[in-house]
Design an enzyme around this catalytic site. Structure first.
Site, PDB file in Angstrom:
ATOM      1  N   ASP A  50       0.804  -1.225   0.000  1.00 24.11           N
ATOM      2  CA  ASP A  50       0.000   0.000   0.000  1.00 24.11           C
ATOM      3  C   ASP A  50       0.832   1.267   0.000  1.00 24.11           C
ATOM      4  O   ASP A  50       0.328   2.349  -0.294  1.00 24.11           O
ATOM      5  CB  ASP A  50      -0.886   0.032   1.254  1.00 24.11           C
ATOM      6  CG  ASP A  50      -2.107  -0.848   1.091  1.00 24.11           C
ATOM      7  OD1 ASP A  50      -2.479  -1.115  -0.065  1.00 24.11           O
ATOM      8  OD2 ASP A  50      -2.665  -1.266   2.105  1.00 24.11           O
TER       9      ASP A  50
HETATM   10  C1  GLC Z   1      -2.061  -3.973   5.178  1.00 27.91           C
HETATM   11  C2  GLC Z   1      -3.247  -4.027   4.234  1.00 27.91           C
HETATM   12  C3  GLC Z   1      -2.974  -4.903   3.043  1.00 27.91           C
HETATM   13  C4  GLC Z   1      -1.669  -4.551   2.393  1.00 27.91           C
HETATM   14  C5  GLC Z   1      -0.539  -4.538   3.403  1.00 27.91           C
HETATM   15  C6  GLC Z   1       0.774  -4.066   2.815  1.00 27.91           C
HETATM   16  O1  GLC Z   1      -1.896  -5.180   5.821  1.00 27.91           O
HETATM   17  O2  GLC Z   1      -4.384  -4.506   4.912  1.00 27.91           O
HETATM   18  O3  GLC Z   1      -4.005  -4.790   2.094  1.00 27.91           O
HETATM   19  O4  GLC Z   1      -1.407  -5.492   1.376  1.00 27.91           O
HETATM   20  O5  GLC Z   1      -0.880  -3.674   4.461  1.00 27.91           O
HETATM   21  O6  GLC Z   1       0.740  -2.724   2.471  1.00 27.91           O
END
Ligand code: GLC
Length: 792
Positions: free
Chosen positions: A481
């Site tokens: 993210d």
């Molecule tokens: C959090 C989010 C997930 C994402 C991860 C890495 O766990 O819920 O969707 O893939 O962060 O950013």
């Protein structure tokens, strides 16, 4: 192994916390079906039905001071001199050297035992299988020699249903409070709440929260103000201190449920007191659950049935290995955490307030993986829900709220729509039910198609959304993210995930005779694999992003963000890397990213925010996606190492993150030692090794896959059960029982030559079978499988 804060009781399947002053509140869930409660070891927490954003029953102040307030409180008062304490230690917080404290973190229940002044209280919190409610079952025992007069006061602070209104609007909500006591001694809170998503779409509904006790109370309160009194807090409420309930019984502003009970306890005498807290849609609906659970027999029965449901759930796969902490994780706490993740997605947890996130498309697709073997029907339902949130163009809602139908991030994240294909493949391996692929499911935004059509559109979307080098575009963010590279950037990682989804889809297509599509998808796989290897190999590892301006993220040419974990592991998981590159990439992981407390997501971390690359740099170096150990990705490395046959390294990686191993180091780790947390701080953070954001993390699901399918090596195939462990060479043997399509496989593995891998044949019910696949008997019987690891 008992340590400073607690120990695992394997037989009871609990973690026992032995003192209340843990480094942070350590949480557990109480849950059944639509009703969920988050509960800390000292009783703090909240609860909701269905949707944590709109149907919050108990109020909880996240990140406030004092920490972890309020909660499901029971005050105990010695009426001889007015001294009082809490049956869960908080909120009164008696000096720890004056009480005995035990919190048994159970599967779906929590038992807190406190001994003080020769009075022992035991409170079990759980959610029974009928009625949307929770039970607080308290037993108070006089463990001294003289008769005692004791009174108890309960405390349930109601939320105004929507926590956002509750926290952000101090004007209207207090004036909407409706709360009363019925003639049957039930406190009913029935304010209105707004399900509308904006000012234009007001949609008021009324919900009913109820609170009742099994014994006739001798006093009650309906206002927090009245119970606590002026200039006081939960730690010293006026009603408890004076043992006098207030006269005033009109709603004031903060709705509360509280009952007073008085007991005279002879030496060794025990009394039971049950509180029932629940939520319903109509005024009279509380009558059934309250009546039912005022009976102690029914409460005891409901608790026993909760425990047996969990035993049944876990019986699907149980192991006995030489490592007791592996067993505690694998047999109990990992499947427990994974199941809660499956139910809750990332909605409400110790670090998720239940406001921002509903069901995450990619999160839930992955969460399903761990629970397929035990709950394939529920996974099927969940997959249907996910596919209903897929857009007609094949992409998906990034997240959605089933209660209100709101979605967010539609079609912006280009990995979202790929994960469920892996889950579908796994589901059909487990159940053998390929007819599911032909079932009809709607799209979000019009039309419907078979499950197989949903797969086809997802794969077509990924094929369509490619960039200048022919790799998959990164979109707003791929799995990570905090990497949001410039529009037009390409993601080798998503391209690898696409390859894996293609390979899984080819198998499904062949199952139902879709050979033409299978051929197309194979061609796309080969094409994509070649491209990735042509443009994304950096010499010793795979790159993370290719930006349209020529910049490379995850390349030796950079000063920061040189190497990322995701493309290295997925190059193996997708079959994209040649064996030489696979080994080189995973060796680079070992060299640059592995730390004693896990494998870092990337290195070196970013020192500042770079809008071309994404938001990772807003985090301090060594936290979250900016170079912490982001646990979710570590089981991928375990799987990759197992696929390469390096069982010692795979196991070593697992031990670095296994929360049960952190029990000995709880002050540094601070998070719960029985469940995974999202990330562990890495250098240059001075508190490297510290865990944060426990419970709701994709780690749980992937860890279970890594342990069951790859280390223990027992995984479903379309026509049988594969048994191909990849274990540490020090293990001489292990045993595993696995239910598969109605039959039970009792598997014994011996390793006389101290190997990591090497199944050449199986002995199934005394008959030798070449290879590593036991047949799918589906006959309801037990079958014995013997395996000996043998060298080449
Ligand atoms: C959090 C989010 C997930 C994402 C991860 C890495 O766990 O819920 O969707 O893939 O962060 O950013």
């Amino acid at each position: 192994m008992s340590t400073q804060y607690g120990y695992f009781d394997d037989d009871a399947r609990t973690y026992v916390i032995t003192r209340p002053d843990t480094p942070t509140p350590w949480f557990n869930y109480i849950h059944h079906d639509q009703y969920t409660g988050l509960i800390s070891h000292t009783g703090g927490g909240t609860s909701f039905r269905r949707d944590a954003r709109h149907m919050r029953l108990l109020r909880y102040r996240f990140n406030s001071l004092p920490a972890d307030r309020p909660g499901r409180y029971l005050y105990v008062r010695d009426d001889r001199d007015g001294h009082y304490w809490s049956a869960t230690w908080a909120p009164v917080c008696t000096p720890t050297d004056q009480i005995d404290f035990r919190c048994h973190v159970g599967l779906g229940y929590q038992t807190v035992v406190v001994r003080h002044r020769n009075i022992e209280s035991t409170v079990v919190y759980f959610v029974p299988d009928r009625g949307d409610c929770e039970i607080w079952w308290m037993q108070i025992r006089n463990i001294g020699r003289v008769t005692r007069r004791i009174s108890t006061y309960s405390y349930a602070e109601f939320c105004m249903w929507s926590p956002l209104r509750d926290w952000s609007n101090m004007d209207a909500p207090p004036n909407t409070v409706r709360i009363e006591r019925t003639s049957d001694n039930v406190i009913l809170h029935s304010s209105y709440t707004d399900l509308g998503t904006s000012l234009e779409t007001m949609n008021f509904i009324r919900l009913w929260g109820y609170f009742a006790a099994s014994r006739r109370p001798c006093g009650y309160e309906i206002n927090r103000e009245d119970f606590i009194g002026r200039s006081r807090s939960e730690a010293n409420p006026i009603v408890v201190e004076t043992a006098r309930n207030q006269r005033q019984k009109q709603p004031v502003g903060n709705p509360l449920g509280s009952f007073t009970h008085r007991f005279t306890l002879r030496a060794s005498q025990t009394v039971d007191l049950v509180h029932i807290l629940g939520i319903c849609d109509k005024r009279t609906q509380h009558v059934g659950p309250v009546r039912r659970y005022r009976s102690l027999t029914n409460v005891a029965h409901a608790l026993a049935s909760l425990k047996s449901r969990w035993e049944k759930r876990l019986a699907c796969c149980q192991a006995k290995t030489p490592d007791a902490l592996f067993d505690a994780l694998f047999n109990t706490f990992n499947p427990y955490q994974a199941t809660m993740n499956f139910h809750l997605s990332r909605s409400l947890g110790p670090c998720y307030t239940g406001l921002g996130r509903g069901v995450g498309y990619r999160d839930t697709s992955q969460d399903c993986l761990a629970v397929i073997s035990a709950m394939s029907d529920r996974v099927k339902e969940k997959l249907v829900l996910l596919m209903q949130n897929q857009l007609p163009d094949g992409t998906a809602q990034h997240g959605f709220f089933p209660l209100t139908g709101e979605g967010s991030g539609a079609g912006a994240f280009f990995d979202d729509h790929l994960w469920f294909i892996l889950t579908l493949n796994e589901l059909i391996r487990e159940t053998g039910d390929s007819d599911f692929l032909l079932e009809n499911v709607t799209f979000d935004g019009g039309g419907s198609g078979s499950v197989f059509e949903h797969i086809r559109r997802a794969l077509d979307a990924a094929w369509r959304l490619r960039g200048q080098h022919g790799l998959c575009l990164s979109g707003k963010a791929d799995w990570n993210d905090s990497l949001n590279p410039l529009p037009g950037s390409e993601s080798p990682f998503t391209s690898m995930l696409f390859c894996r989804a293609l390979a899984d889809a080819v198998e499904l297509a062949e199952l139902i005779g879709q050979t033409r599509l299978a051929r197309t998808w194979r061609r796309r796989y080969d094409d994509m694999r070649k491209r990735i290897n042509r443009v994304a190999w950096d010499g010793k590892w795979y790159r993370r992003h290719l930006l349209p301006n020529g910049q490379l993220v995850g390349s030796r040419r950079r000063r920061e963000g040189k190497i990322f974990l995701e493309p290295q592991v997925w190059s193996v998981l997708s079959g994209v890397a040649t064996s030489k590159r696979a080994l080189a990439a995973m060796d680079s992981v070992n060299k640059h990213l592995a730390r004693p407390y896990g494998i870092k997501l990337q290195h070196p971390p970013f020192s500042h925010y770079d809008p071309d690359v994404g938001s990772a740099g807003i985090f301090r170096a060594g936290l979250k996606e900016n170079g912490a150990v982001f646990n979710h990705t570590n089981p991928w490395a375990v799987i990759a190492e197992c696929m390469l046959g390096r069982g010692d390294r795979a196991y070593d990686y697992l031990c670095r993150i296994n929360p049960c191993y952190k029990n000995v180091d709880a002050d540094a780790y601070v998070s719960e030692p029985y469940v995974y947390c999202q990330h562990v701080a890495a250098e240059p953070q001075p508190h490297q090794g510290r865990g944060r954001n426990s419970w709701l993390t994709g780690t749980a699901s992937w860890s279970y896959v890594a342990l069951s399918h790859y280390i223990l090596g027992v995984r479903p195939d379309f026509d049988g059960l594969i048994i191909d462990p990849c274990i540490p060479s020090t293990w001489r043997n292990f045993k595993l029982t696995r239910q598969f399509r109605g039959a039970t496989y009792v598997i014994g593995v011996t390793n006389p030559y101290r190997l990591c891998r090497g199944v050449k044949e199986l002995t199934v019910d005394g008959t030798r079978i070449r290879g590593c696949r036991a047949p799918a008997f589906a006959d309801g019987r037990e079958h014995r499988v013997e395996v000996t690891l043998a060298g080449p």
